[in-house]
Design a protein around this motif. Sequence first.
Motif, mmCIF file in Angstrom:
data_model
loop_
_atom_site.group_PDB
_atom_site.id
_atom_site.type_symbol
_atom_site.label_atom_id
_atom_site.label_comp_id
_atom_site.label_asym_id
_atom_site.label_seq_id
_atom_site.Cartn_x
_atom_site.Cartn_y
_atom_site.Cartn_z
ATOM 1 N N LEU A 13 -46.486 -28.585 17.693
ATOM 2 C CA LEU A 13 -45.086 -28.553 17.294
ATOM 3 C C LEU A 13 -44.198 -28.138 18.465
ATOM 4 N N HIS A 14 -42.969 -28.620 18.473
ATOM 5 C CA HIS A 14 -42.037 -28.330 19.569
ATOM 6 C C HIS A 14 -41.227 -27.060 19.344
ATOM 7 N N VAL A 15 -41.448 -26.387 18.206
ATOM 8 C CA VAL A 15 -40.702 -25.167 17.894
ATOM 9 C C VAL A 15 -41.661 -24.039 17.527
ATOM 10 N N LYS A 16 -41.175 -22.787 17.672
ATOM 11 C CA LYS A 16 -41.970 -21.607 17.349
ATOM 12 C C LYS A 16 -41.155 -20.686 16.442
ATOM 13 N N THR A 17 -41.818 -19.700 15.869
ATOM 14 C CA THR A 17 -41.132 -18.699 15.054
ATOM 15 C C THR A 17 -40.127 -17.945 15.930
ATOM 16 N N GLY A 18 -38.914 -17.777 15.415
ATOM 17 C CA GLY A 18 -37.878 -17.060 16.159
ATOM 18 C C GLY A 18 -36.937 -17.972 16.925
ATOM 19 N N ASP A 19 -37.270 -19.265 17.060
ATOM 20 C CA ASP A 19 -36.387 -20.212 17.759
ATOM 21 C C ASP A 19 -35.137 -20.491 16.934
ATOM 22 N N THR A 20 -34.032 -20.736 17.601
ATOM 23 C CA THR A 20 -32.812 -21.183 16.939
ATOM 24 C C THR A 20 -32.838 -22.704 16.948
ATOM 25 N N VAL A 21 -32.654 -23.317 15.776
ATOM 26 C CA VAL A 21 -32.739 -24.777 15.666
ATOM 27 C C VAL A 21 -31.490 -25.353 15.013
ATOM 28 N N LYS A 27 -29.644 -32.906 3.822
ATOM 29 C CA LYS A 27 -28.448 -32.348 3.179
ATOM 30 C C LYS A 27 -27.790 -31.235 3.987
ATOM 31 N N ASP A 28 -28.549 -30.591 4.875
ATOM 32 C CA ASP A 28 -28.017 -29.499 5.699
ATOM 33 C C ASP A 28 -27.750 -29.941 7.131
ATOM 34 N N LYS A 29 -27.508 -31.232 7.345
ATOM 35 C CA LYS A 29 -27.283 -31.773 8.689
ATOM 36 C C LYS A 29 -26.126 -31.058 9.376
ATOM 37 N N GLY A 49 -31.416 -19.828 5.722
ATOM 38 C CA GLY A 49 -30.124 -20.400 5.347
ATOM 39 C C GLY A 49 -30.116 -21.918 5.235
ATOM 40 N N ILE A 50 -31.260 -22.565 5.478
ATOM 41 C CA ILE A 50 -31.347 -24.028 5.418
ATOM 42 C C ILE A 50 -32.289 -24.432 4.283
ATOM 43 N N ASN A 51 -31.959 -25.524 3.581
ATOM 44 C CA ASN A 51 -32.766 -26.070 2.484
ATOM 45 C C ASN A 51 -32.993 -25.018 1.401
ATOM 46 N N SER A 78 -39.634 -32.659 12.262
ATOM 47 C CA SER A 78 -38.948 -33.801 12.852
ATOM 48 C C SER A 78 -37.458 -33.794 12.532
ATOM 49 N N LYS A 79 -37.044 -32.997 11.555
ATOM 50 C CA LYS A 79 -35.635 -32.920 11.165
ATOM 51 C C LYS A 79 -34.878 -31.818 11.900
ATOM 52 N N VAL A 80 -35.568 -31.064 12.762
ATOM 53 C CA VAL A 80 -34.893 -30.005 13.511
ATOM 54 C C VAL A 80 -35.042 -30.221 15.011
#
Length: 114
Positions: A13-21, A27-29, A49-51, A78-80
């Motif tokens: 995955l391209h993200v980790k815990t604590g990352d800002t995305v 619906k939260d685009k 705060g998302i979904n 893939s949505k972030v």
Amino acid sequence: MAKPKIKFVPNKLHVKTGDTVYVISGKDKGKVGKIVKVFTKKGKVVVEGINIVTKHMKPTQMNPQGGVVEKAAPIYTSKVMLYCDKCGKPTRISKKVLDDGKKVRICKHCGEVL
């Protein structure tokens, strides 16, 4: 018993815990949030705060009141997109090895270490 159908799950995955995305679809685009939990096997993340979904809870010993509870549900990775705080926009990343041998992720726009 049939195996559950799961969408394509990336190996890494391209993200980790604590990352800002930044959310790029759904619906939260357009919203920005911090990753709370990562599900690597499912290829999903929980972003605060998302979904937000509502869940009806029965009264239990832990929650004697019960009632309707709002909580953040997982969203596909893939949505972030990673969000750079310095340049204030979503970005792709490049990887670089520093002189001390540490690997870091770098913003493609401003060159800042994420």
